[in-house]
Design a protein around this motif. Structure first.
Motif, PDB file in Angstrom:
ATOM      1  N   UNK A  13       0.844  -1.200   0.000  1.00 52.04           N
ATOM      2  CA  UNK A  13       0.000   0.000   0.000  1.00 52.04           C
ATOM      3  C   UNK A  13       0.878   1.249   0.000  1.00 52.04           C
ATOM      4  N   UNK A  14       2.003   1.186   0.706  1.00 53.53           N
ATOM      5  CA  UNK A  14       2.939   2.319   0.667  1.00 53.53           C
ATOM      6  C   UNK A  14       3.434   2.557  -0.758  1.00 53.53           C
ATOM      7  N   UNK A  15       3.672   1.479  -1.490  1.00 52.60           N
ATOM      8  CA  UNK A  15       4.073   1.625  -2.892  1.00 52.60           C
ATOM      9  C   UNK A  15       2.972   2.314  -3.686  1.00 52.60           C
ATOM     10  N   UNK A  16       1.735   1.892  -3.510  1.00 54.92           N
ATOM     11  CA  UNK A  16       0.608   2.518  -4.214  1.00 54.92           C
ATOM     12  C   UNK A  16       0.569   4.014  -3.904  1.00 54.92           C
ATOM     13  N   UNK A  17       0.906   4.372  -2.674  1.00 52.50           N
ATOM     14  CA  UNK A  17       0.849   5.771  -2.259  1.00 52.50           C
ATOM     15  C   UNK A  17       2.003   6.624  -2.773  1.00 52.50           C
ATOM     16  N   UNK A  18       2.849   6.059  -3.625  1.00 48.96           N
ATOM     17  CA  UNK A  18       3.903   6.890  -4.224  1.00 48.96           C
ATOM     18  C   UNK A  18       3.353   7.793  -5.315  1.00 48.96           C
ATOM     19  N   UNK A  19       2.091   7.627  -5.664  1.00 50.39           N
ATOM     20  CA  UNK A  19       1.398   8.667  -6.450  1.00 50.39           C
ATOM     21  C   UNK A  19       0.586   9.451  -5.434  1.00 50.39           C
ATOM     22  N   UNK A  20       0.841  10.712  -5.336  1.00 50.35           N
ATOM     23  CA  UNK A  20       0.181  11.591  -4.360  1.00 50.35           C
ATOM     24  C   UNK A  20      -0.961  12.334  -5.037  1.00 50.35           C
ATOM     25  N   UNK A  21      -1.843  12.859  -4.237  1.00 51.65           N
ATOM     26  CA  UNK A  21      -2.947  13.723  -4.711  1.00 51.65           C
ATOM     27  C   UNK A  21      -3.692  13.083  -5.881  1.00 51.65           C
ATOM     28  N   UNK A  22      -4.002  11.827  -5.764  1.00 46.27           N
ATOM     29  CA  UNK A  22      -4.645  11.093  -6.862  1.00 46.27           C
ATOM     30  C   UNK A  22      -5.961  11.727  -7.280  1.00 46.27           C
ATOM     31  N   UNK A  23      -6.721  12.244  -6.320  1.00 45.46           N
ATOM     32  CA  UNK A  23      -8.032  12.809  -6.657  1.00 45.46           C
ATOM     33  C   UNK A  23      -7.914  14.129  -7.414  1.00 45.46           C
ATOM     34  N   UNK A  24      -6.719  14.689  -7.458  1.00 46.11           N
ATOM     35  CA  UNK A  24      -6.490  15.923  -8.212  1.00 46.11           C
ATOM     36  C   UNK A  24      -5.716  15.648  -9.497  1.00 46.11           C
ATOM     37  N   UNK A  25      -5.723  14.408  -9.942  1.00 42.46           N
ATOM     38  CA  UNK A  25      -5.037  14.060 -11.174  1.00 42.46           C
ATOM     39  C   UNK A  25      -3.740  13.317 -10.955  1.00 42.46           C
ATOM     40  N   UNK A  26      -3.249  13.298  -9.725  1.00 41.49           N
ATOM     41  CA  UNK A  26      -2.059  12.532  -9.389  1.00 41.49           C
ATOM     42  C   UNK A  26      -0.770  13.289  -9.582  1.00 41.49           C
ATOM     43  N   UNK A  27       0.159  13.015  -8.692  1.00 38.93           N
ATOM     44  CA  UNK A  27       1.498  13.596  -8.759  1.00 38.93           C
ATOM     45  C   UNK A  27       2.486  12.473  -8.489  1.00 38.93           C
ATOM     46  N   UNK A  28       3.272  12.161  -9.481  1.00 33.31           N
ATOM     47  CA  UNK A  28       4.241  11.072  -9.406  1.00 33.31           C
ATOM     48  C   UNK A  28       5.400  11.452  -8.502  1.00 33.31           C
ATOM     49  N   UNK A  29       5.732  10.602  -7.521  1.00 35.95           N
ATOM     50  CA  UNK A  29       6.904  10.858  -6.682  1.00 35.95           C
ATOM     51  C   UNK A  29       8.091   9.978  -7.078  1.00 35.95           C
ATOM     52  N   UNK A  30       7.833   8.947  -7.863  1.00 32.28           N
ATOM     53  CA  UNK A  30       8.923   8.108  -8.376  1.00 32.28           C
ATOM     54  C   UNK A  30       9.222   8.549  -9.799  1.00 32.28           C
ATOM     55  N   UNK A  31       9.827   9.721  -9.901  1.00 29.29           N
ATOM     56  CA  UNK A  31      10.083  10.323 -11.217  1.00 29.29           C
ATOM     57  C   UNK A  31      11.368   9.806 -11.851  1.00 29.29           C
ATOM     58  N   UNK A  32      12.336   9.462 -11.039  1.00 29.05           N
ATOM     59  CA  UNK A  32      13.640   9.051 -11.557  1.00 29.05           C
ATOM     60  C   UNK A  32      14.082   7.767 -10.863  1.00 29.05           C
ATOM     61  N   UNK A  33      15.064   7.070 -11.438  1.00 28.99           N
ATOM     62  CA  UNK A  33      15.610   5.902 -10.743  1.00 28.99           C
ATOM     63  C   UNK A  33      16.156   6.259  -9.345  1.00 28.99           C
ATOM     64  N   UNK A  34      16.688   7.459  -9.179  1.00 32.55           N
ATOM     65  CA  UNK A  34      17.178   7.878  -7.858  1.00 32.55           C
ATOM     66  C   UNK A  34      16.026   7.988  -6.850  1.00 32.55           C
TER      67      UNK A  34
END
Length: 193
Positions: A13-34
């Motif tokens: 579930x923590x992995x699923x939550x790496x997309x934030x603000x899903x109800x506002x269209x989502x914001x990716x937090x895993x943008x890079x390999x780093x």
């Protein structure tokens, strides 16, 4: 606190939550390999992350989300940073993806022989594939167990979590974040009227 550090109650579930603000269209937090490598370290999972690992983890994340939260609308799932044609679109595709993650690096201990020919536990693989296998095994426990899964009730959030409250009626991802904002909003509305 890093943006992706939200306790959903289980690693998958923590992995699923790496997309934030899903109800506002989502914001990716895993943008890079780093970003992925940092998240894996924080989650106490192995792995060096490359571009292929990043794409594979995002696919696994979306498969888990699709299976764990089937009633969430496509609009409330949030957008993955890069449009990926390999993202699962059906439950069958999601199941196949979870099973493939486990098959790629079995997360169970394996037996080996030492130099003298005695049985010893082989060291676990420290790869991103091994981390994905552990997350997939956790997802199977999540999906087949009796955990109560919820989506934060805040209209702008979308964080997923396991409800372990005594009455099993938790609404917010966090009382400090969304719960407090809702209480303040209700108080403001009452005093304004």
């Amino acid at each position: 606190m890093a943006d992706w550090l939200w306790d959903g109650g289980r690693p998958s579930v923590d992995l699923v939550n790496t997309i934030r603000d899903r109800k506002l269209g989502g914001r990716e937090t895993l943008r890079t390999p780093a970003d992925l490598a940092a998240w894996l370290r924080t989650a106490d999972l192995p792995g060096d992350a490359g571009d292929a690992d990043l794409r594979a983890v995002r696919r696994l994340r979306e498969a888990i989300d699709l299976l764990a939260f089937p009633d969430v609308s496509a609009a409330d799932r949030g957008a993955v940073a890069e449009v990926d044609d390999a993202l699962p679109r059906t439950a069958r595709e999601a199941v196949d993806l979870v099973n493939a993650a486990i098959a790629a690096a079995p997360p169970v201990p394996r037996l080996a022989l030492d130099d003298a020919g005695r049985p010893v536990a082989a060291p676990r693989e420290e790869t991103t594939a091994a981390a994905m296998a552990r997350l997939a095994v956790d997802a199977i426990g999540l999906l087949t167990g009796d955990d109560l899964l919820r989506v934060c009730a805040a209209p702008d959030c979308g964080v997923r979590f396991v409800d372990r409250s005594p009455a099993r009626n938790r609404q917010w991802c966090s009382m400090r974040r969304c719960g407090n904002r809702n209480k303040a909003r209700r108080h403001y509305d009452r005093t304004r009227s």
